[in-house]
Design a protein around this motif. Structure first.
Motif, mmCIF file in Angstrom:
data_model
loop_
_atom_site.group_PDB
_atom_site.id
_atom_site.type_symbol
_atom_site.label_atom_id
_atom_site.label_comp_id
_atom_site.label_asym_id
_atom_site.label_seq_id
_atom_site.Cartn_x
_atom_site.Cartn_y
_atom_site.Cartn_z
ATOM 1 N N MET A 19 -0.809 -11.863 0.161
ATOM 2 C CA MET A 19 -1.139 -10.572 0.777
ATOM 3 C C MET A 19 -2.654 -10.447 0.978
ATOM 4 N N THR A 20 -3.067 -10.240 2.223
ATOM 5 C CA THR A 20 -4.519 -10.213 2.464
ATOM 6 C C THR A 20 -5.171 -8.983 1.834
ATOM 7 N N GLN A 21 -4.426 -7.867 1.755
ATOM 8 C CA GLN A 21 -5.045 -6.687 1.133
ATOM 9 C C GLN A 21 -5.337 -6.937 -0.348
ATOM 10 N N PHE A 22 -4.439 -7.670 -1.010
ATOM 11 C CA PHE A 22 -4.699 -8.004 -2.417
ATOM 12 C C PHE A 22 -5.953 -8.870 -2.539
ATOM 13 N N LYS A 23 -6.050 -9.841 -1.645
ATOM 14 C CA LYS A 23 -7.231 -10.717 -1.692
ATOM 15 C C LYS A 23 -8.505 -9.898 -1.468
ATOM 16 N N ASP A 24 -8.472 -9.008 -0.469
ATOM 17 C CA ASP A 24 -9.647 -8.161 -0.188
ATOM 18 C C ASP A 24 -9.987 -7.274 -1.373
ATOM 19 N N LYS A 25 -8.949 -6.590 -1.878
ATOM 20 C CA LYS A 25 -9.206 -5.617 -2.940
ATOM 21 C C LYS A 25 -9.635 -6.307 -4.227
ATOM 22 N N SER A 26 -9.140 -7.528 -4.472
ATOM 23 C CA SER A 26 -9.559 -8.141 -5.729
ATOM 24 C C SER A 26 -11.000 -8.642 -5.631
ATOM 25 N N GLN A 27 -11.454 -8.866 -4.399
ATOM 26 C CA GLN A 27 -12.890 -9.179 -4.244
ATOM 27 C C GLN A 27 -13.728 -7.928 -4.457
ATOM 28 N N LYS A 28 -13.240 -6.816 -3.882
ATOM 29 C CA LYS A 28 -13.987 -5.557 -3.966
ATOM 30 C C LYS A 28 -14.001 -4.996 -5.382
ATOM 31 N N HIS A 29 -12.918 -5.202 -6.125
ATOM 32 C CA HIS A 29 -12.831 -4.654 -7.484
ATOM 33 C C HIS A 29 -12.667 -5.803 -8.472
ATOM 34 N N ALA A 30 -13.617 -6.715 -8.449
ATOM 35 C CA ALA A 30 -13.495 -7.951 -9.230
ATOM 36 C C ALA A 30 -13.401 -7.688 -10.733
ATOM 37 N N ASP A 31 -13.888 -6.526 -11.175
ATOM 38 C CA ASP A 31 -13.835 -6.218 -12.606
ATOM 39 C C ASP A 31 -12.506 -5.593 -13.010
ATOM 40 N N ASN A 32 -11.622 -5.392 -12.069
ATOM 41 C CA ASN A 32 -10.366 -4.710 -12.394
ATOM 42 C C ASN A 32 -9.221 -5.230 -11.520
ATOM 43 N N ILE A 33 -8.974 -6.531 -11.628
ATOM 44 C CA ILE A 33 -7.860 -7.108 -10.865
ATOM 45 C C ILE A 33 -6.609 -6.960 -11.725
ATOM 46 N N ASN A 34 -6.041 -5.767 -11.662
ATOM 47 C CA ASN A 34 -4.907 -5.478 -12.548
ATOM 48 C C ASN A 34 -3.581 -5.854 -11.894
ATOM 49 N N ALA A 35 -2.537 -5.873 -12.716
ATOM 50 C CA ALA A 35 -1.228 -6.294 -12.213
ATOM 51 C C ALA A 35 -0.700 -5.311 -11.163
ATOM 52 N N GLY A 36 -1.095 -4.047 -11.284
ATOM 53 C CA GLY A 36 -0.660 -3.046 -10.310
ATOM 54 C C GLY A 36 -1.196 -3.335 -8.917
ATOM 55 N N LEU A 37 -2.425 -3.826 -8.878
ATOM 56 C CA LEU A 37 -3.019 -4.181 -7.591
ATOM 57 C C LEU A 37 -2.219 -5.331 -6.953
ATOM 58 N N PHE A 38 -1.772 -6.235 -7.824
ATOM 59 C CA PHE A 38 -1.007 -7.385 -7.350
ATOM 60 C C PHE A 38 0.381 -6.968 -6.854
ATOM 61 N N THR A 39 1.020 -6.059 -7.581
ATOM 62 C CA THR A 39 2.394 -5.690 -7.214
ATOM 63 C C THR A 39 2.447 -4.426 -6.339
ATOM 64 N N TYR A 40 1.289 -3.986 -5.898
ATOM 65 C CA TYR A 40 1.186 -2.824 -4.995
ATOM 66 C C TYR A 40 2.222 -2.872 -3.857
ATOM 67 N N PRO A 41 2.363 -4.033 -3.184
ATOM 68 C CA PRO A 41 3.326 -4.070 -2.066
ATOM 69 C C PRO A 41 4.783 -3.890 -2.516
ATOM 70 N N VAL A 42 5.064 -4.188 -3.783
ATOM 71 C CA VAL A 42 6.437 -4.007 -4.266
ATOM 72 C C VAL A 42 6.732 -2.522 -4.423
ATOM 73 N N LEU A 43 5.737 -1.782 -4.911
ATOM 74 C CA LEU A 43 5.896 -0.322 -4.993
ATOM 75 C C LEU A 43 6.062 0.261 -3.594
ATOM 76 N N MET A 44 5.327 -0.289 -2.662
ATOM 77 C CA MET A 44 5.450 0.181 -1.277
ATOM 78 C C MET A 44 6.845 -0.136 -0.728
ATOM 79 N N ALA A 45 7.358 -1.309 -1.061
ATOM 80 C CA ALA A 45 8.723 -1.665 -0.636
ATOM 81 C C ALA A 45 9.721 -0.687 -1.249
ATOM 82 N N ALA A 46 9.505 -0.359 -2.527
ATOM 83 C CA ALA A 46 10.402 0.588 -3.198
ATOM 84 C C ALA A 46 10.356 1.948 -2.492
ATOM 85 N N ASP A 47 9.151 2.406 -2.148
ATOM 86 C CA ASP A 47 8.999 3.688 -1.434
ATOM 87 C C ASP A 47 9.938 3.719 -0.227
ATOM 88 N N ILE A 48 9.854 2.642 0.530
ATOM 89 C CA ILE A 48 10.558 2.596 1.811
ATOM 90 C C ILE A 48 12.063 2.432 1.609
#
Ligand code: AMP
Ligand code: TRP
Length: 333
Positions: free
Chosen positions: A108-137
């Motif tokens: 996921m390119t957004q994960f790659k971008d965001k983990s660069q931007k928030h390098a001090d906080n690459i948490n599991a939620g950031l990684f599984t963000y798209p799964v929560l989005m899939a659940a929403d839908i």
């Protein structure tokens, strides 16, 4: 009569909603409310994948809700609610985590971008963000998902997960499609007009829906154009001017040709002022309603309670099916 198609979209409650959000999303949402069965969720659980100031986040959540209502979304016709108020989002997200591969999420390119931007906080939620989005839908058996181009990859993941789940368990989820409205220009940054206008960029690059008229005029006067003086639509060579033309066209309904003709001999100053006038008169009524709505806590409370209840009723049906299919212990034997 055929059942209405269902639309779901999520908007993050962070920062200020911009003119881009209004033209590209909110304004279209109110055009859809009669033809579709729509849910709009303020996705507060997604917001905490990056560190937030709690007091600010709470305020931003309510502000976002009030802006939704002020821009014309009818809370009777649409289900408007906070993601965290409907616990099934988190629940389904967990289950779908078990049907999503690390490899898929790593791409996921957004994960790659965001983990660069928030390098001090690459948490599991950031990684599984798209799964929560899939659940929403998927919770709402959604047919159509209005999204910007940056969210296409996430929607594709949601489709793949839905398909995978359906292949194992039979038809549980509707496989959603993207929805790209016919109208709705991509509004670009005022300072870097080759980039999308975004609320996470510096103040002078965007117009916030709640900016006052003076600020709007100032920001537009300072918007980057080019060294010519011709108002002409040419996004490649004249991205700044073309962006301002798109904004004017989106708000006034005028064609690019008509705008070009109107400003054939005026230079950029008068043109920018006309864009400012159009933006101000589009946003003023929204700001007025916003002031009324955000002062009316009772009304906001009613909207958010009823939104969550109506969303819950749909989410519950999907979860009953999902729990049964994956073999979770039944609540009633
Ligand atoms: P975001 O602010 O990126 O969370 O996007 C929320 C919604 O607003 C999405 O449907 C986007 O497509 C839309 N949106 C955001 N920024 C713009 C923009 N600059 N131009 C057009 N639509 C936008
Ligand atoms: N990730 C989306 C964004 O940042 C917001 C979002 C969350 C969303 N859940 C969604 C959009 C479900 C559409 C459908 O813009």
């Amino acid at each position: 009569m055929e059942a209405k198609k269902r639309i779901f979209s999520g908007i993050q409650p962070t920062g200020n909603l911009t003119l881009g959000n209004y033209i590209g999303a909110l304004r279209n949402f109110s055009l859809l409310q009669d033809e579709y069965d729509c849910l709009y969720s303020i996705v507060d659980l997604h917001a905490i994948t990056v560190r937030q100031n709690p007091a600010e986040l709470r305020k931003a959540c309510l502000r976002t809700l009030a802006i939704f209502l002020a821009s014309g979304l009818d809370p009777e016709k649409n289900i408007i609610y906070f993601q965290s108020h409907v616990h099934q989002h988190a629940e389904l997200s967990w289950i779908l985590n078990c049907f999503t591969y690390m490899g898929e999420l790593s791409r996921m390119t957004q994960f790659k971008d965001k983990s660069q931007k928030h390098a001090d906080n690459i948490n599991a939620g950031l990684f599984t963000y798209p799964v929560l989005m899939a659940a929403d839908i998927l919770l709402y058996q959604t047919d159509l998902v209005p999204i910007g181009a940056d969210q296409k990859q996430h929607l594709e993941l949601a489709r793949n997960v839905a398909d995978r789940f359906n292949k194992i368990y039979g038809d549980v989820f509707v496989v959603p499609e993207g929805y790209f409205p016919k109208v709705g220009a991509r509004v670009m940054s005022l300072q870097e007009p080759t980039r999308k206008m975004s609320k996470s960029d510096p103040e002078d690059t965007y117009i916030a829906i709640l900016d006052n008229p003076d600020i709007i005029r100032k920001k537009l006067r300072r918007a980057i154009t080019d060294s010519e003086s011709e108002v002409r639509f040419d996004p490649e060579n004249k991205p700044g001017v073309s962006n301002l033309m798109s904004i004017l066209s989106a708000l006034s309904g005028k064609s690019m040709e008509a705008i070009q003709a109107d400003f054939a001999n005026t230079g950029y100053g008068a043109f920018k002022d006309a864009v400012a006038d159009a933006v101000i008169s589009a946003l003023e009524p929204i700001q007025k309603r916003y002031a009324e709505i955000s002062a009316d806590k009772e009304y906001l409370q009613k909207v958010l309670t009823s939104g969550a209840e109506r969303a819950d009723a749909i989410a519950r049906r999907t979860m009953r099916k999902v729990r049964k299919k994956v073999g979770l212990a039944p609540l009633e034997l």
